[in-house]
Motif scaffolding. Structure first.
Motif, short mmCIF file in Angstrom:
data_model
loop_
_atom_site.label_atom_id
_atom_site.label_comp_id
_atom_site.label_asym_id
_atom_site.label_seq_id
_atom_site.Cartn_x
_atom_site.Cartn_y
_atom_site.Cartn_z
N GLU A 67 0.85 -1.20 0.00
CA GLU A 67 0.00 0.00 0.00
C GLU A 67 0.89 1.25 0.00
O GLU A 67 1.88 1.29 0.73
CB GLU A 67 -0.92 0.01 1.22
CG GLU A 67 -2.01 -1.04 1.16
CD GLU A 67 -3.04 -0.92 2.29
OE1 GLU A 67 -4.10 -1.54 2.16
OE2 GLU A 67 -2.78 -0.21 3.28
N THR A 68 0.48 2.24 -0.79
CA THR A 68 1.25 3.49 -0.84
C THR A 68 1.18 4.15 0.53
O THR A 68 0.10 4.38 1.07
CB THR A 68 0.64 4.43 -1.92
OG1 THR A 68 0.60 3.70 -3.14
CG2 THR A 68 1.47 5.68 -2.11
N LEU A 274 -1.11 0.22 5.43
CA LEU A 274 -0.65 -0.87 6.31
C LEU A 274 0.87 -0.85 6.40
O LEU A 274 1.55 -0.59 5.41
CB LEU A 274 -1.08 -2.21 5.73
CG LEU A 274 -2.52 -2.63 5.90
CD1 LEU A 274 -2.83 -3.81 4.99
CD2 LEU A 274 -2.79 -3.00 7.35
N PHE A 275 1.37 -1.12 7.57
CA PHE A 275 2.81 -1.27 7.79
C PHE A 275 3.04 -2.59 8.52
O PHE A 275 2.12 -3.17 9.10
CB PHE A 275 3.35 -0.13 8.65
CG PHE A 275 3.18 1.24 8.04
CD1 PHE A 275 4.17 1.78 7.22
CD2 PHE A 275 2.04 2.00 8.30
CE1 PHE A 275 4.01 3.05 6.66
CE2 PHE A 275 1.88 3.27 7.75
CZ PHE A 275 2.86 3.80 6.93
N ILE A 276 4.30 -3.02 8.54
CA ILE A 276 4.67 -4.22 9.30
C ILE A 276 5.56 -3.78 10.45
O ILE A 276 6.45 -2.94 10.28
CB ILE A 276 5.43 -5.23 8.40
CG1 ILE A 276 4.56 -5.62 7.21
CG2 ILE A 276 5.85 -6.47 9.19
CD1 ILE A 276 5.33 -6.34 6.11
N VAL A 292 2.77 -9.50 12.47
CA VAL A 292 1.86 -8.43 12.87
C VAL A 292 2.03 -7.20 11.97
O VAL A 292 3.12 -6.68 11.81
CB VAL A 292 2.05 -8.08 14.36
CG1 VAL A 292 1.24 -6.83 14.73
CG2 VAL A 292 1.63 -9.26 15.24
N HIS A 293 0.92 -6.77 11.39
CA HIS A 293 0.85 -5.54 10.60
C HIS A 293 0.09 -4.51 11.44
O HIS A 293 -0.55 -4.87 12.43
CB HIS A 293 0.07 -5.78 9.30
CG HIS A 293 0.80 -6.61 8.29
ND1 HIS A 293 1.42 -7.80 8.61
CD2 HIS A 293 1.00 -6.42 6.95
CE1 HIS A 293 1.98 -8.31 7.52
NE2 HIS A 293 1.74 -7.49 6.49
N PHE A 294 0.16 -3.27 11.05
CA PHE A 294 -0.64 -2.27 11.78
C PHE A 294 -1.03 -1.12 10.86
O PHE A 294 -0.43 -0.92 9.80
CB PHE A 294 0.12 -1.74 13.01
CG PHE A 294 1.34 -0.89 12.69
CD1 PHE A 294 1.24 0.48 12.53
CD2 PHE A 294 2.59 -1.48 12.53
CE1 PHE A 294 2.35 1.26 12.24
CE2 PHE A 294 3.71 -0.71 12.24
CZ PHE A 294 3.58 0.65 12.09
N PHE A 295 -2.04 -0.41 11.28
CA PHE A 295 -2.39 0.85 10.62
C PHE A 295 -2.89 1.82 11.67
O PHE A 295 -3.22 1.41 12.80
CB PHE A 295 -3.45 0.64 9.51
CG PHE A 295 -4.75 0.01 9.97
CD1 PHE A 295 -5.76 0.77 10.54
CD2 PHE A 295 -4.98 -1.35 9.79
CE1 PHE A 295 -6.98 0.19 10.93
CE2 PHE A 295 -6.17 -1.94 10.19
CZ PHE A 295 -7.18 -1.17 10.76
N TYR A 296 -2.88 3.10 11.34
CA TYR A 296 -3.47 4.10 12.23
C TYR A 296 -4.89 4.39 11.74
O TYR A 296 -5.18 4.31 10.54
CB TYR A 296 -2.61 5.37 12.25
CG TYR A 296 -1.31 5.15 13.01
CD1 TYR A 296 -1.28 5.25 14.39
CD2 TYR A 296 -0.14 4.78 12.35
CE1 TYR A 296 -0.11 5.01 15.10
CE2 TYR A 296 1.03 4.53 13.03
CZ TYR A 296 1.04 4.65 14.41
OH TYR A 296 2.19 4.39 15.13
#
Lengths: 394, 198
Positions: A67-68, A274-276, A292-296
């Motif tokens: 994802e950009t 999304l980030f890792i 585990v990935h995460f997003f705000y």
């Protein structure tokens, strides 16, 4: 005596001044950080990955996904019927000064079936731990509070798993009031490492079961202090030949948090890319297929930005990812940006002082019933004598 | 099938003049203003007869936050009404007691103890207790209560507990008793009698 408030007054003034000055500095940093984020998004993906590789294993920034990384994603449609499960835990730590050496874990859970109009299902599970293997580690040392926290975190996940499996085949979202990464596993100390590893494996097996039941799983972190995206944009700005531990530490964004920049970037209901997580603990999760990935996520019109952690099998399944995104927003609608299920799970899990006193009373009667004389340490007794001092006023 | 008493709560505060009870119960089982209830006392040897004069539901910050919203989902309303530990608290005025000798319309010798069970009074006992009307004086003497409303409602509920053909006679007799107790206060008497006729 308690706190000597008059002597704290000058320090309190200094604290207020320091925080004010820091807030000015942080405000000035935000536009620079946002500009740096946009520049990072324009970098070639392989170039960024090469920089991350150069940063080494100790770097704990955010690893970008496909994802950009400066795009934001609007709220998806909420499923017509959705079960949201929340679980939270509390504990009584082992106390060598108490009448008996034990600890207790209390888990509260709730299932809100959105769209049903029915009262949620609630549950409370309390368990005492008093066997020698519960209380002493392999080196015969009393277990630390961090280890109790670890077992509590696993018990929370176990509750979520059992409920999610009972709802298999239905649209289900399970929310944990914590990071999905078992941080306590890093803090339990060397002496309990084998037990800690065993507990971590139990936790990962629970994630296997949640994946099998096709549950949308999310760890919800309110007011995150994380700086991993800032670490990424700092790294991205460094020339390749200048990437080393020293330059990585010298970030121009010190004092700023990821939350501060995403508060500016995310419209209500929108999520970040999304980030890792590059945490060392995530390696165990990656090996087990749960990286585990995460997003705000902006959960509230007042700009409440939270961090949501999800396992890779949620991140890579658009239906589950949308369910997590939309479901959390739905569950936050009436409670100011924090999930209703977690508010209630906490309320069910918390051990109020009067219930703790009732438990102590039950314990003392049980010991007496078995011919044992319950005695607290002299230290505990004197604390009781001095702890209830009344304030006399004229 | 004979009517059986329904448990409506447990005593949390008490004195010989009355008691306060609390319980987490559904809306259907809520005690009714002006109804009679009984609380166990003296280790089960007697029952204090109480007249419910106040029913309150405590709140907290969370309930207030939800109440202030324009729209609350039905699931959360049901959660607040059924699951959350928000007890209903009711207050009862002691108007008599029951022991081996039957009902007595006087203050009880001892109050019920904390956590004593409180039951609604079945129609048969209600008729039995209100066959004498000395308890009306206790109601009229109670300070800081909505005495007139309480008296009117209690008498009307007692009338309803009787067979239809006896109700009017009971209310007439009660009206005469109230007139006897309030000879100097005609305006108030008229209000109460109007309430009994309604």
């Amino acid at each position: 005596m308690g706190i000597h408030l008059p002597s704290l007054l000058p320090q309190m003034q200094e604290l207020g001044q320091a925080l004010y000055e820091r807030s000015l500095q942080v405000s000035a940093m935000i536009p620079k950080a946002i500009k740096a984020l946009h520049s990072t998004a324009e970098l070639d993906h392989s170039n960024l990955q090469s920089k991350i590789k150069k940063a080494g294993n100790r770097w704990t920034g955010a690893i970008p996904t496909e994802e950009t990384l400066n795009l934001t994603y609007p709220p998806p449609t909420v499923p017509q019927s959705l079960h949201v499960i929340g679980a939270d835990g509390s504990q009584i730590y082992p106390d060598r000064h108490a009448a008996a050496f034990y600890y207790l874990i209390n888990i509260g859970s709730i299932v809100v079936s959105h769209g049903s109009g029915k009262a949620p299902t609630i549950q409370q599970e309390s368990q005492l731990f008093f066997e020698l293997e519960d209380l002493y580690d392999e080196a015969d040392h009393p277990v630390q509070n961090a280890y109790v926290n670890l077992r509590r975190d696993v018990a929370e996940m176990k509750t979520l798993t059992k409920i999610a499996e009972s709802l298999a085949g239905e649209q289900t979202l399970a929310i944990l009031d914590n990071s999905l990464l078992l941080w306590m596993a890093l803090q339990t100390g060397g002496s309990t490492s084998r037990e800690t590893d065993r507990t971590l494996q139990q936790y990962l097996k629970l994630l296997d079961r949640l994946r099998s039941s096709k549950t949308g799983l999310a760890g919800f972190i309110d007011r995150p202090r994380s700086v991993s995206v800032l670490a990424l944009i700092h790294l991205a700005g460094l020339p390749d030949d200048q990437i080393n531990q020293e330059t990585l530490r010298l970030t121009p964004f010190r004092g700023l948090t990821d939350r501060a920049i995403f508060t500016k970037l995310l419209a209500p209901g929108h999520r970040s890319a999304l980030f890792i997580s590059a945490s060392p603990l995530n390696r165990d999760f990656r090996t087990a297929g749960h990286e585990v990935h995460f997003f705000y996520l902006n959960t509230d019109a007042d700009g409440a930005v939270v961090r949501v952690e999800i396992p890779i099998w949620v991140a890579q399944d658009p239906e589950l990812l949308n369910r997590v995104h939309a479901g959390i927003l739905k569950d936050c609608q009436t409670t100011g940006g924090f999930p209703y299920t977690l508010v209630r799970a906490h309320e069910l899990a918390v051990i109020p002082p009067q219930e703790r006193a009732a438990l102590e009373d039950m314990l003392q009667r049980t010991l007496l019933g078995h011919g044992l004389r319950p005695t607290q340490s002299q230290k505990a007794l004197t604390k009781q004598l001095t702890g209830q001092r009344k304030q006399h006023t004229l | 099938m004979p009517e059986s008493p329904m448990m409506i709560g447990r005593v949390t505060r008490c004195s010989t003049r009355g008691f306060v009870g609390a319980m987490q119960i559904s809306e259907n089982a809520l005690p009714v203003f002006g109804s009679l209830c009984q609380a166990e006392a003296q280790g089960g040897r007697s029952y204090v007869v109480g007249l419910v004069y106040d029913i309150s539901i405590t709140d907290d910050q969370f309930a207030r936050q939800l109440a202030a919203l324009e729209e609350v989902p039905q699931e959360q309303i049901a959660d607040g009404q059924i699951n959350r530990h928000v007890p209903v608290e009711f207050s009862a005025l002691a108007v008599g007691f029951h022991n081996d000798g039957g009902f007595h319309q006087a203050l009880p010798p001892q109050p019920p103890l904390t956590l004593a069970s409180v039951f609604s009074m079945v129609s048969k006992d209600s008729v039995d207790f209100t066959s004498q009307l000395h308890f009306l004086q206790t109601i009229l003497n109670a300070p800081q209560l909505p005495v007139d409303e309480l008296l009117t409602t209690a008498l009307r509920l007692s009338a309803q507990a009787r067979p239809e053909e006896e109700r009017e006679r009971f209310l007439l007799q009660a009206g005469r008793e109230v007139a006897h107790l309030l000879p100097q206060d005609l305006t108030r008497l008229e209000n109460i009698l109007r309430g009994l006729r309604a």
